[in-house]
Scaffold this motif. Structure first.
Motif, PDB file in Angstrom:
ATOM      1  N   ASP A  70      12.464  -7.406   9.990  1.00 16.17           N
ATOM      2  CA  ASP A  70      12.447  -6.364   8.939  1.00 16.17           C
ATOM      3  C   ASP A  70      13.816  -5.687   8.895  1.00 16.17           C
ATOM      4  N   GLY A 126       5.762   1.700   7.176  1.00 22.84           N
ATOM      5  CA  GLY A 126       5.871   1.785   5.725  1.00 22.84           C
ATOM      6  C   GLY A 126       7.284   2.120   5.309  1.00 22.84           C
ATOM      7  N   GLY A 247       1.248   0.276   0.507  1.00 23.00           N
ATOM      8  CA  GLY A 247       2.325  -0.499   1.118  1.00 23.00           C
ATOM      9  C   GLY A 247       2.818   0.157   2.394  1.00 23.00           C
ATOM     10  N   PHE A 263      -9.086  -2.286   4.380  1.00 20.07           N
ATOM     11  CA  PHE A 263      -7.660  -2.662   4.312  1.00 20.07           C
ATOM     12  C   PHE A 263      -7.547  -4.051   4.913  1.00 20.07           C
TER      13      PHE A 263
END
Ligand code: FBP
Length: 341
Positions: A70, A126, A247, A263
């Motif tokens: 990420d 997030g 998100g 979820f």
């Protein structure tokens, strides 16, 4: 009238609540109390930066990538640093594992302390939402170490099942800032009152609705999901369930805690084992959700809290939320599954 926590509507701060509920803990020596307070302090500091993120040069990417590939945001780094600093305050934390760090880190020991706990956290979940002012969160889990406290920490102190968690929770930096946590005796929520700088008890003994009419999944990946997941999503729209997907997992789970629903982060071609991290995201949130009466399973139909982590950054698929809604989804997996996940 004795001032118990239950029958009062005066302000109860997080610190007071933790101290008064200290006897709920098996090892109630004040160590866990001190650790939870350290996390409360870190949350206030991070909240201050998140709230003024648009004004100072802390938005945007740092340019680095974390172990999961990420892109790291500047606020991620800041939040990570503040948690590490604050968890050294009480001297009760022997070491940390962070979503932003490749390996666990042993914390310096205070002279007169023998720390019995380790803390895992996702400093800013997030994070892709930070720059667009959408709510983000910090997720944390606390384990009692397995290794000998007189010695150094080891990987086994971290690679524990979620069912070994002694405490877990999250901080949601949203329209208001909330800290929600459990020590295995129910779930309570505290709203930060900036005027007094205190987290105040605002949501007592949270119980999740048994079912809900909302499903939360990145439907953009629909064609990349397995057939059983596509069948379940078709069912959700046939049943006119509302699709809600922020998100940031903390925000989506927080909504489900109060409004019910499910979820999902299934396996996709890009994330064949799911995207979310077992240690930093799924196990701590599963502990909170189960304590509020919900369920959390992998799409292999294993209870998240019973899955033994094999590595610090292990990914896992997850379905989490209202018990009846998760069970309904599970029935779809059983009915349509073509291969075990
Ligand atoms: P970070 O912890 O790196 O932010 O990643 C986790 C996350 O942002 C979750 O909060 C969220 O549910 C998910 O990833 C969104 O992923 P996607 O954009 O693939 O739907």
């Amino acid at each position: 009238m004795s001032h118990t926590l239950e029958n009062t509507n005066r302000i109860i701060t997080l610190d007071e609540f933790i101290i008064r509920r200290q006897n709920d803990f098996e090892y109630s020596t004040g160590e866990l109390t001190a650790l939870l307070r350290d996390i409360g302090v870190a949350a206030k500091i991070i909240n201050r930066e998140v709230n003024k993120a648009g004004l100072v040069n802390i938005l945007g990417m740092d340019g680095a990538q974390n172990t999961s590939g990420d892109v790291v945001q500047k606020l991620d780094i800041y939040a990570n640093q503040k948690l590490i600093e604050c968890l050294q305050n009480s001297g009760e934390c022997a070491g940390i594992g962070s979503e932003e760090l490749d390996e666990f880190v042993e914390l310096p020991r205070l002279a007169h302390k023998t720390p019995h706990y380790v803390v895992v956290f996702d400093p800013l979940d997030g994070s892709s939402n930070i720059d667009v002012n959408v709510s983000v969160g910090t997720i944390f889990g606390i384990y009692r170490r397995i290794s000998d406290p007189s010695g150094g920490i080891t990987a086994e102190d971290f690679l524990q099942k979620g069912s070994n968690l002694v405490a877990a929770g999250y901080v949601l930096y949203g329209t208001s800032t909330l800290l929600v946590y459990t020590t295995g005796n129910g779930v309570n929520g505290f709203t930060l009152d900036p005027s007094i700088g205190e987290f105040c008890l605002s949501h007592r003994d949270i119980k999740m609705p048994k079912s809900g009419l909302f499903y939360s999944v990145n439907q953009g990946y629909y064609l990349k999901f397995d057939v059983e997941m596509r069948r379940y999503i078709d069912h959700c729209s046939d049943m006119n369930y509302g699709l809600r997907y922020i998100g940031s997992m903390v925000s989506d789970i927080h909504r489900i805690l109060f409004q019910g629903g499910i979820f999902l982060y299934p396996n996709t071609r890009k994330y064949p084992r799911g995207k979310l991290r077992l240690l930093y995201e799924c196990a701590p949130l599963a502990f909170v959700v189960e304590q509020a009466g919900g369920r959390a399973i992998s799409l292999g139909r294993n209870r998240i809290m019973e899955i033994e982590p094999k590595s610090m950054h292990q990914n896992i698929t997850i379905a989490i939320g209202s018990p009846d809604t998760v069970t309904e989804m599970e029935q779809f997996l059983e009915k349509y599954a073509v291969r075990p996940v």
